[in-house]
Design a protein around this motif. Structure first.
Motif, PDB file in Angstrom:
ATOM      1  N   ARG A 250       0.933  -1.171   0.110  1.00  0.00           N
ATOM      2  CA  ARG A 250       0.013  -0.088  -0.010  1.00  0.00           C
ATOM      3  C   ARG A 250       0.869   1.200   0.055  1.00  0.00           C
ATOM      4  O   ARG A 250       0.577   2.396  -0.704  1.00  0.00           O
ATOM      5  CB  ARG A 250      -0.915   0.018   1.091  1.00  0.00           C
TER       6      ARG A 250
ATOM      7  N   PRO B  27      -6.980   4.908  -4.414  1.00  0.00           N
ATOM      8  CA  PRO B  27      -5.518   5.470  -4.599  1.00  0.00           C
ATOM      9  C   PRO B  27      -5.250   6.299  -3.524  1.00  0.00           C
ATOM     10  O   PRO B  27      -4.050   6.067  -3.168  1.00  0.00           O
ATOM     11  CB  PRO B  27      -5.879   6.292  -5.918  1.00  0.00           C
ATOM     12  N   GLY B  28      -5.847   6.877  -2.836  1.00  0.00           N
ATOM     13  CA  GLY B  28      -5.567   7.724  -1.717  1.00  0.00           C
ATOM     14  C   GLY B  28      -5.311   7.002  -0.432  1.00  0.00           C
ATOM     15  O   GLY B  28      -5.822   5.844  -0.036  1.00  0.00           O
TER      16      GLY B  28
ATOM     17  N   GLU C 161       1.981   1.809  -3.420  1.00  0.00           N
ATOM     18  CA  GLU C 161       0.924   2.205  -4.078  1.00  0.00           C
ATOM     19  C   GLU C 161       0.613   3.827  -3.907  1.00  0.00           C
ATOM     20  O   GLU C 161       0.720   4.699  -4.962  1.00  0.00           O
ATOM     21  CB  GLU C 161      -0.473   1.622  -4.013  1.00  0.00           C
ATOM     22  N   LEU C 162       0.911   4.321  -2.884  1.00  0.00           N
ATOM     23  CA  LEU C 162       0.657   5.585  -2.430  1.00  0.00           C
ATOM     24  C   LEU C 162       1.804   6.533  -2.857  1.00  0.00           C
ATOM     25  O   LEU C 162       1.662   7.742  -3.410  1.00  0.00           O
ATOM     26  CB  LEU C 162       0.540   5.752  -0.794  1.00  0.00           C
TER      27      LEU C 162
ATOM     28  N   ASP D 143      -4.752   9.789 -11.736  1.00  0.00           N
ATOM     29  CA  ASP D 143      -3.738   9.105 -12.652  1.00  0.00           C
ATOM     30  C   ASP D 143      -3.707   7.788 -11.969  1.00  0.00           C
ATOM     31  O   ASP D 143      -3.034   6.726 -12.790  1.00  0.00           O
ATOM     32  CB  ASP D 143      -2.435   9.917 -12.527  1.00  0.00           C
ATOM     33  N   ALA D 144      -4.150   7.443 -10.706  1.00  0.00           N
ATOM     34  CA  ALA D 144      -3.959   5.897 -10.171  1.00  0.00           C
ATOM     35  C   ALA D 144      -5.103   5.066 -10.553  1.00  0.00           C
ATOM     36  O   ALA D 144      -5.276   3.822  -9.872  1.00  0.00           O
ATOM     37  CB  ALA D 144      -3.770   6.164  -8.672  1.00  0.00           C
ATOM     38  N   VAL D 145      -6.040   5.498 -11.230  1.00  0.00           N
ATOM     39  CA  VAL D 145      -7.440   4.837 -11.626  1.00  0.00           C
ATOM     40  C   VAL D 145      -7.050   3.417 -12.360  1.00  0.00           C
ATOM     41  O   VAL D 145      -6.138   3.728 -13.463  1.00  0.00           O
ATOM     42  CB  VAL D 145      -8.363   5.456 -12.150  1.00  0.00           C
TER      43      VAL D 145
ATOM     44  N   ARG E 130       2.587  10.209  -9.576  1.00  0.00           N
ATOM     45  CA  ARG E 130       2.127  10.537 -11.064  1.00  0.00           C
ATOM     46  C   ARG E 130       1.254  11.814 -10.712  1.00  0.00           C
ATOM     47  O   ARG E 130       0.801  12.328 -11.860  1.00  0.00           O
ATOM     48  CB  ARG E 130       1.263   9.259 -11.143  1.00  0.00           C
TER      49      ARG E 130
ATOM     50  N   ALA F 121      -4.655  11.449  -7.455  1.00  0.00           N
ATOM     51  CA  ALA F 121      -5.323  10.096  -7.116  1.00  0.00           C
ATOM     52  C   ALA F 121      -5.978   9.798  -8.479  1.00  0.00           C
ATOM     53  O   ALA F 121      -6.122   8.897  -8.848  1.00  0.00           O
ATOM     54  CB  ALA F 121      -6.278  10.073  -6.428  1.00  0.00           C
TER      55      ALA F 121
ATOM     56  N   THR G 218       1.262   6.838  -6.567  1.00  0.00           N
ATOM     57  CA  THR G 218       0.039   7.848  -6.786  1.00  0.00           C
ATOM     58  C   THR G 218       0.709   9.290  -6.689  1.00  0.00           C
ATOM     59  O   THR G 218       0.311  10.108  -7.355  1.00  0.00           O
ATOM     60  CB  THR G 218      -0.692   7.560  -6.016  1.00  0.00           C
ATOM     61  N   ARG G 219       1.313   9.419  -5.781  1.00  0.00           N
ATOM     62  CA  ARG G 219       2.017  10.861  -5.689  1.00  0.00           C
ATOM     63  C   ARG G 219       2.994  11.249  -6.749  1.00  0.00           C
ATOM     64  O   ARG G 219       2.994  12.225  -7.120  1.00  0.00           O
ATOM     65  CB  ARG G 219       2.733  10.963  -4.227  1.00  0.00           C
TER      66      ARG G 219
END
Length: 211
Positions: A171, A199-200, A174-175, A186-188, A181, A184, A178-179
């Protein structure tokens, strides 16, 4: 084992030597809220680590109607067997979700080692069932259920906390991605389902933070 248990005071077999963890669970099932290091119910603790392994004793305590001496050994065995059934059930559901035969759920409970653990009154079957249920809940995005199952698993056998710890590392990665990119949005996931992995930072992180 006769090093920790008095055969005259317990309703379980006592052999020469150290014995198995079941003797300590037996004491906890009889009196789950007795945390002294003195002998109780014919058994003395070997280490303070026993205090944290309360999940299995509490389940058996309920099944034995509050720790009734004659019912305790049967309740401990029942928890082990029911836990093996739960392991098979969870794996069958996971296999079905992955479009595989649910008969894969029978593979784990076909191993002799898990029956040894159940027959010796150990906590491993229950801990395994809880970890499996938590993992299945994660794949189904049921984060509250996953949190509860992981937490009880860690209170059943502390080694179980390694699984949510690994999930937590994933996780955090992933965070971080996401940051980098830039948000949030962009993380779909590419399949277009925004609920696949939140994403968050939020509810999806409870399953590793709480345990």
């Amino acid at each position: 084992g006769d090093r920790y248990s008095d055969a005259a005071e317990v309703d379980i077999p006592v052999t020469e030597g150290d014995g198995y963890d079941a003797q300590f669970f037996y004491r906890q099932v009889r009196s789950p809220f007795d945390f002294s290091m003195e002998r109780a119910n014919g058994v003395v603790f070997d280490t303070h680590v026993r205090y944290g392994r309360v999940g299995y004793p509490l389940v058996a305590w309920v099944l034995s109607a509050g720790g009734q001496p004659a019912a305790v050994p049967w309740a401990m065995f029942a928890v082990g067997v029911l836990s093996l059934g739960a392991v098979a059930w969870v794996l069958a559901l996971g296999a079905r979700d992955a479009r595989r035969s649910p008969w894969w759920g029978a593979v784990a409970v076909a191993l002799p080692g898990v029956w040894f653990a159940a027959g010796r009154g150990l906590a491993d079957p229950l801990s395994t069932a809880l970890v499996g249920a938590a993992a299945l809940a994660l794949t189904r995005r049921r984060y509250g259920l996953a949190t509860a199952a992981f937490a009880v698993a860690a209170l059943t056998k502390e080694q179980a906390v390694l699984v949510p710890a690994v999930y937590g590392l994933w996780r955090l990665w992933e965070l971080l991605v996401t940051r980098r990119r830039g948000g949030a949005g962009d993380a779909v996931p590419s399949d277009g389902d925004p609920d696949t992995v939140p994403p968050g930072f939020g509810v999806a992180d409870l399953p590793w933070l709480v345990p």
